[in-house]
Design a protein around this motif. Sequence first.
Motif, PDB file in Angstrom:
ATOM      1  N   UNK A 195       0.836  -1.200   0.000  1.00 27.63           N
ATOM      2  CA  UNK A 195       0.000   0.000   0.000  1.00 27.63           C
ATOM      3  C   UNK A 195       0.878   1.262   0.000  1.00 27.63           C
ATOM      4  N   UNK A 196       0.345   2.329  -0.542  1.00 26.05           N
ATOM      5  CA  UNK A 196       1.072   3.599  -0.581  1.00 26.05           C
ATOM      6  C   UNK A 196       1.460   4.035   0.823  1.00 26.05           C
ATOM      7  N   UNK A 197       2.705   4.437   0.975  1.00 23.66           N
ATOM      8  CA  UNK A 197       3.175   4.936   2.261  1.00 23.66           C
ATOM      9  C   UNK A 197       3.597   3.864   3.241  1.00 23.66           C
ATOM     10  N   UNK A 198       3.502   2.592   2.849  1.00 22.37           N
ATOM     11  CA  UNK A 198       3.896   1.484   3.729  1.00 22.37           C
ATOM     12  C   UNK A 198       5.215   0.906   3.223  1.00 22.37           C
ATOM     13  N   UNK A 199       6.236   0.964   4.056  1.00 18.88           N
ATOM     14  CA  UNK A 199       7.560   0.546   3.598  1.00 18.88           C
ATOM     15  C   UNK A 199       8.220  -0.507   4.482  1.00 18.88           C
ATOM     16  N   UNK A 200       7.546  -0.946   5.540  1.00 10.56           N
ATOM     17  CA  UNK A 200       8.222  -1.845   6.476  1.00 10.56           C
ATOM     18  C   UNK A 200       7.952  -3.325   6.229  1.00 10.56           C
ATOM     19  N   UNK A 201       7.607  -3.691   4.995  1.00 12.47           N
ATOM     20  CA  UNK A 201       7.428  -5.097   4.638  1.00 12.47           C
ATOM     21  C   UNK A 201       8.365  -5.450   3.482  1.00 12.47           C
ATOM     22  N   UNK A 202       9.034  -6.593   3.576  1.00 11.00           N
ATOM     23  CA  UNK A 202       9.852  -7.048   2.450  1.00 11.00           C
ATOM     24  C   UNK A 202       8.915  -7.535   1.349  1.00 11.00           C
ATOM     25  N   UNK A 203       9.320  -7.372   0.109  1.00 15.76           N
ATOM     26  CA  UNK A 203       8.402  -7.668  -1.002  1.00 15.76           C
ATOM     27  C   UNK A 203       8.958  -8.653  -2.030  1.00 15.76           C
ATOM     28  N   UNK A 204      10.252  -8.954  -1.983  1.00 13.09           N
ATOM     29  CA  UNK A 204      10.845  -9.912  -2.914  1.00 13.09           C
ATOM     30  C   UNK A 204      11.636 -10.958  -2.139  1.00 13.09           C
ATOM     31  N   UNK A 205      12.002 -12.037  -2.830  1.00 16.36           N
ATOM     32  CA  UNK A 205      12.789 -13.085  -2.179  1.00 16.36           C
ATOM     33  C   UNK A 205      14.105 -12.519  -1.650  1.00 16.36           C
ATOM     34  N   UNK A 206      14.789 -11.736  -2.481  1.00  8.33           N
ATOM     35  CA  UNK A 206      16.078 -11.176  -2.067  1.00  8.33           C
ATOM     36  C   UNK A 206      15.920 -10.234  -0.875  1.00  8.33           C
ATOM     37  N   UNK A 207      14.887  -9.424  -0.918  1.00  6.15           N
ATOM     38  CA  UNK A 207      14.618  -8.467   0.153  1.00  6.15           C
ATOM     39  C   UNK A 207      14.319  -9.190   1.468  1.00  6.15           C
ATOM     40  N   UNK A 208      13.459 -10.188   1.403  1.00  2.00           N
ATOM     41  CA  UNK A 208      13.084 -10.927   2.619  1.00  2.00           C
ATOM     42  C   UNK A 208      14.264 -11.741   3.157  1.00  2.00           C
ATOM     43  N   UNK A 209      15.083 -12.283   2.267  1.00  2.00           N
ATOM     44  CA  UNK A 209      16.254 -13.049   2.696  1.00  2.00           C
ATOM     45  C   UNK A 209      17.255 -12.156   3.410  1.00  2.00           C
ATOM     46  N   UNK A 210      17.389 -10.931   2.930  1.00  2.00           N
ATOM     47  CA  UNK A 210      18.297  -9.975   3.579  1.00  2.00           C
ATOM     48  C   UNK A 210      17.787  -9.583   4.955  1.00  2.00           C
ATOM     49  N   UNK A 211      16.484  -9.319   5.056  1.00  2.00           N
ATOM     50  CA  UNK A 211      15.922  -8.851   6.323  1.00  2.00           C
ATOM     51  C   UNK A 211      15.670  -9.978   7.321  1.00  2.00           C
ATOM     52  N   UNK A 212      15.260 -11.150   6.810  1.00  2.00           N
ATOM     53  CA  UNK A 212      14.874 -12.261   7.690  1.00  2.00           C
ATOM     54  C   UNK A 212      15.541 -13.556   7.209  1.00  2.00           C
ATOM     55  N   UNK A 213      16.873 -13.617   7.289  1.00  2.00           N
ATOM     56  CA  UNK A 213      17.598 -14.767   6.728  1.00  2.00           C
ATOM     57  C   UNK A 213      17.224 -16.103   7.354  1.00  2.00           C
ATOM     58  N   UNK A 214      16.970 -16.111   8.669  1.00  2.00           N
ATOM     59  CA  UNK A 214      16.647 -17.375   9.331  1.00  2.00           C
ATOM     60  C   UNK A 214      15.314 -17.931   8.840  1.00  2.00           C
ATOM     61  N   UNK A 215      14.296 -17.079   8.787  1.00  2.00           N
ATOM     62  CA  UNK A 215      12.974 -17.532   8.338  1.00  2.00           C
ATOM     63  C   UNK A 215      13.029 -18.033   6.896  1.00  2.00           C
ATOM     64  N   UNK A 216      13.668 -17.279   6.023  1.00  2.00           N
ATOM     65  CA  UNK A 216      13.706 -17.683   4.613  1.00  2.00           C
ATOM     66  C   UNK A 216      14.523 -18.964   4.429  1.00  2.00           C
ATOM     67  N   UNK A 217      15.607 -19.100   5.174  1.00  2.00           N
ATOM     68  CA  UNK A 217      16.419 -20.316   5.059  1.00  2.00           C
ATOM     69  C   UNK A 217      15.623 -21.549   5.472  1.00  2.00           C
ATOM     70  N   UNK A 218      14.791 -21.381   6.505  1.00  2.00           N
ATOM     71  CA  UNK A 218      14.001 -22.527   6.970  1.00  2.00           C
ATOM     72  C   UNK A 218      12.884 -22.874   5.975  1.00  2.00           C
ATOM     73  N   UNK A 219      12.246 -21.884   5.364  1.00  2.00           N
ATOM     74  CA  UNK A 219      11.261 -22.191   4.327  1.00  2.00           C
ATOM     75  C   UNK A 219      11.953 -22.855   3.131  1.00  2.00           C
ATOM     76  N   UNK A 220      13.130 -22.359   2.767  1.00  2.40           N
ATOM     77  CA  UNK A 220      13.876 -22.949   1.649  1.00  2.40           C
ATOM     78  C   UNK A 220      14.237 -24.404   1.942  1.00  2.40           C
ATOM     79  N   UNK A 221      14.519 -24.709   3.216  1.00  2.00           N
ATOM     80  CA  UNK A 221      14.960 -26.045   3.589  1.00  2.00           C
ATOM     81  C   UNK A 221      13.909 -27.118   3.449  1.00  2.00           C
ATOM     82  N   UNK A 222      12.650 -26.724   3.312  1.00  2.00           N
ATOM     83  CA  UNK A 222      11.581 -27.723   3.183  1.00  2.00           C
ATOM     84  C   UNK A 222      11.703 -28.523   1.892  1.00  2.00           C
ATOM     85  N   UNK A 223      12.244 -27.910   0.845  1.00  2.00           N
ATOM     86  CA  UNK A 223      12.335 -28.604  -0.450  1.00  2.00           C
ATOM     87  C   UNK A 223      13.220 -29.842  -0.351  1.00  2.00           C
ATOM     88  N   UNK A 224      14.368 -29.699   0.304  1.00  2.00           N
ATOM     89  CA  UNK A 224      15.268 -30.844   0.451  1.00  2.00           C
ATOM     90  C   UNK A 224      14.630 -31.954   1.271  1.00  2.00           C
TER      91      UNK A 224
END
Length: 362
Positions: free
Chosen positions: A159-188
Amino acid sequence: MLRPTVLGLLLACAVSLSSSAVILENGMPILWAHTTGQVTDLPTQNGILTPDPWHYLHRMSLYRLAIAATDPFMGSMGTNATDSPLWGLPLQLGWMLTSGRLADPTGATTCGLQTGDTMCISPQSWWGCVNYFVSALPFLSAAQQGFIGPGVQVQMQTPAGVEDFCTTYADCTTRYPDAMAKWDGLKAATDSPLPDNEKKDSLLGLYWAAQMASTHASSACNARKSHYSSTEVSFADSWLNSAEYVSAAHFHSNLENSAMFISPLPSRILQEGDSAPNIADLSADENHTLSIFSWMKSINSLLGGTLVNLWQRAMCSVTTREKGREMLGQLLLNPGFATSTFLSIVTGMSTSYITGILFPSN
């Protein structure tokens, strides 16, 4: 799709007025029939998927697409089409919608209100914010891992004026590396050669680790709690605390199991003065659930976090986790199951675990 009928919109408005939480419509999450089952139905810009996770049907569609994409790898979960543990997430989102928890709590807009856009998820909603971390993040991971299709790129709308949410894989991985790594780990984990019963337990453990990492990342939403009554905030904290127990027990959050645990949640936002088990306009089941949540949070606080720690230590094997799931069901769904019984069993299970470490049998 992605266009609710007038009937569907009215349903979304009306169900929040019922005496207990409505989370199913024709056996599926609320307005599921109006979500899309095709990635190509989501908006795109310059070849990049641009879903709007602040629109209820778009966010629910992320769940539908993720479930469909990962189902072929979930054979160890069971033979039913609704056995994936991901089903608990769309049911949670539906409960948040019908209970009014996705609406703007500040009153500054009509987002999510019956007098405004009923499909709008307010970025000021603490509940909508927390849910973002278990909807957008796993979908971005699934797309990156190729579950959604080869080479699919995603950028979430904001939404306009809202900037505190990550919006891409790269962005979310940078901000929340642990969470993204654990979601990524489900594939293996889906390729594990373990027998189905062990694979199921392992996969559920990894799934809950990913969900809890997302939940911990959602502490970024904390400032939004100031928009709610102290009673609602206390319930929200208890709700988060309950996830620690469910997670440690590797709860199989398929559609059927999740519906049992979500339907007794409060069907409206709690106000100052609401005191379970004596909230007149909530059902007996809702009052019971609120009482148990409050008790678990209070005991854990009094014990300095020991109850959660005892529980987590006790959930050390496939067998004890199975017993743990049964016990949680009794505690939350059976009013006759005494809290003292739960406490004594957990203490006993944990003591057995510690004894086994200190004095292992030969």
